[in-house]
Design an enzyme around this catalytic site. Structure first.
Site, mmCIF file in Angstrom:
data_model
loop_
_atom_site.group_PDB
_atom_site.id
_atom_site.type_symbol
_atom_site.label_atom_id
_atom_site.label_comp_id
_atom_site.label_asym_id
_atom_site.label_seq_id
_atom_site.Cartn_x
_atom_site.Cartn_y
_atom_site.Cartn_z
ATOM 1 N N GLN A 233 -5.388 -0.468 -4.130
ATOM 2 C CA GLN A 233 -6.035 -1.619 -4.770
ATOM 3 C C GLN A 233 -6.917 -1.194 -5.949
ATOM 4 O O GLN A 233 -7.007 -1.902 -6.949
ATOM 5 C CB GLN A 233 -6.849 -2.384 -3.721
ATOM 6 C CG GLN A 233 -7.368 -3.721 -4.247
ATOM 7 C CD GLN A 233 -8.089 -4.511 -3.185
ATOM 8 O OE1 GLN A 233 -7.631 -4.597 -2.044
ATOM 9 N NE2 GLN A 233 -9.239 -5.070 -3.537
ATOM 10 N N CYS B 72 0.847 -1.188 0.000
ATOM 11 C CA CYS B 72 0.000 0.000 0.000
ATOM 12 C C CYS B 72 0.883 1.238 0.000
ATOM 13 O O CYS B 72 1.846 1.341 0.753
ATOM 14 C CB CYS B 72 -0.945 -0.060 1.199
ATOM 15 S SG CYS B 72 -0.879 1.322 2.305
ATOM 16 N N GLU B 73 0.571 2.154 -0.907
ATOM 17 C CA GLU B 73 1.446 3.314 -1.073
ATOM 18 C C GLU B 73 1.300 4.329 0.056
ATOM 19 O O GLU B 73 2.100 5.236 0.180
ATOM 20 C CB GLU B 73 1.207 3.981 -2.430
ATOM 21 C CG GLU B 73 -0.127 4.667 -2.580
ATOM 22 C CD GLU B 73 -0.303 5.250 -3.992
ATOM 23 O OE1 GLU B 73 0.404 4.821 -4.921
ATOM 24 O OE2 GLU B 73 -1.159 6.131 -4.140
ATOM 25 N N HIS B 74 0.281 4.160 0.881
ATOM 26 C CA HIS B 74 0.091 5.113 1.979
ATOM 27 C C HIS B 74 0.879 4.738 3.221
ATOM 28 O O HIS B 74 1.234 5.604 4.005
ATOM 29 C CB HIS B 74 -1.402 5.217 2.343
ATOM 30 C CG HIS B 74 -2.243 5.669 1.190
ATOM 31 N ND1 HIS B 74 -3.444 5.091 0.852
ATOM 32 C CD2 HIS B 74 -2.019 6.639 0.272
ATOM 33 C CE1 HIS B 74 -3.939 5.696 -0.216
ATOM 34 N NE2 HIS B 74 -3.097 6.630 -0.593
ATOM 35 N N HIS B 75 1.105 3.436 3.423
ATOM 36 C CA HIS B 75 1.782 2.995 4.644
ATOM 37 C C HIS B 75 2.993 2.109 4.380
ATOM 38 O O HIS B 75 3.662 1.688 5.321
ATOM 39 C CB HIS B 75 0.801 2.220 5.536
ATOM 40 C CG HIS B 75 -0.424 3.015 5.912
ATOM 41 N ND1 HIS B 75 -1.599 2.951 5.212
ATOM 42 C CD2 HIS B 75 -0.616 3.908 6.916
ATOM 43 C CE1 HIS B 75 -2.488 3.761 5.764
ATOM 44 N NE2 HIS B 75 -1.924 4.363 6.790
ATOM 45 N N HIS C 264 -5.664 -5.871 3.874
ATOM 46 C CA HIS C 264 -4.693 -4.786 3.993
ATOM 47 C C HIS C 264 -4.110 -4.777 5.407
ATOM 48 O O HIS C 264 -4.836 -4.545 6.371
ATOM 49 C CB HIS C 264 -5.363 -3.441 3.687
ATOM 50 C CG HIS C 264 -5.764 -3.290 2.248
ATOM 51 N ND1 HIS C 264 -5.225 -2.327 1.427
ATOM 52 C CD2 HIS C 264 -6.613 -4.022 1.475
ATOM 53 C CE1 HIS C 264 -5.752 -2.463 0.209
ATOM 54 N NE2 HIS C 264 -6.598 -3.472 0.221
ATOM 55 N N CYS D 102 -2.301 -2.621 6.701
ATOM 56 C CA CYS D 102 -2.388 -1.295 7.327
ATOM 57 C C CYS D 102 -3.723 -1.117 8.045
ATOM 58 O O CYS D 102 -3.830 -0.334 8.986
ATOM 59 C CB CYS D 102 -2.166 -0.178 6.305
ATOM 60 S SG CYS D 102 -3.351 -0.134 4.957
HETATM 61 ZN ZN LIG Z 1 -2.389 1.619 3.786
#
Ligand SMILES: [Zn+2]
Length: 181
Positions: free
Chosen positions: A112, A71-74, A140, A142
């Site tokens: 995703q 995941c590119e956020h975490h 996920h 995260c």
């Molecule tokens: Zn994430």
């Protein structure tokens, strides 16, 4: 990269010099390079010599393809299964290439929703079929590890193009087929 990871370990309050962590920067670098190797995969090359003209107009389905992404956020993993279908117009893709397309886009920093769309649009532009459908179910970490959502929950995304979008019967046939075990 290894220097950054040693720094990160220190920032986390660890001692990068202790025995268990001595080779960690090297391992993390290797792991991260593999987990993002999709950036250097050339999808055109993957599909090279794997597109065939055939007289076949029924739905082609490849289901239960495992995928692992970040995941590119975490920068935490999300993973699960991917189901791909298309209705050929004149061309088909070698079946073994479909999981490779999934890998090429999964092994990057992703969300995703975008991952699902990228797989669908790649198949669309490679063989111009009557329609493409991609459904992904992902867990996920995260969400699960940080406890922000129900820990067993998974995210389902889909991309429906052409007949799969326009024709409810085609879509239902696909969704029924991927649910059979
Ligand atoms: Zn994430």
């Amino acid at each position: 990269m290894q220097q950054l990871i040693r720094q990160l370990l220190a920032e986390l309050g660890e001692d990068p010099g202790r025995e268990g962590l001595l080779n960690t920067p090297k391992r993390v670098e290797k792991a991260l390079k593999f987990l993002t190797s999709g950036y250097s995969m050339d999808v055109d090359e993957v599909l090279n010599n794997a597109l065939f003209t055939v007289d076949y107009s029924e739905m082609v389905i490849v289901k239960d393809i495992d995928f692992y992404s970040l995941c590119e956020h975490h920068l935490l993993p999300f993973f699960g299964t991917c189901h791909v279908a298309y209705l050929p117009r004149t061309k088909v893709i070698g079946l073994s290439k479909i999981p490779r397309i999934v890998d090429a886009f999964s092994r990057r920093l992703q969300v995703q929703e975008r991952l699902t769309n990228e797989i669908a649009s790649t198949i669309q532009s490679a063989i111009d079929p009557l329609g493409v459908a991609v459904v992904m179910e992902g867990t996920h970490l995260c969400m699960a590890m940080r406890g922000v959502e129900k820990q067993q929950s998974s995210a389902v995304t889909s991309a429906m193009l052409g007949t799969f979008r326009e024709d409810a019967r085609t879509r239902t046939e696909f969704l029924t087929l991927i649910r059979q075990t």
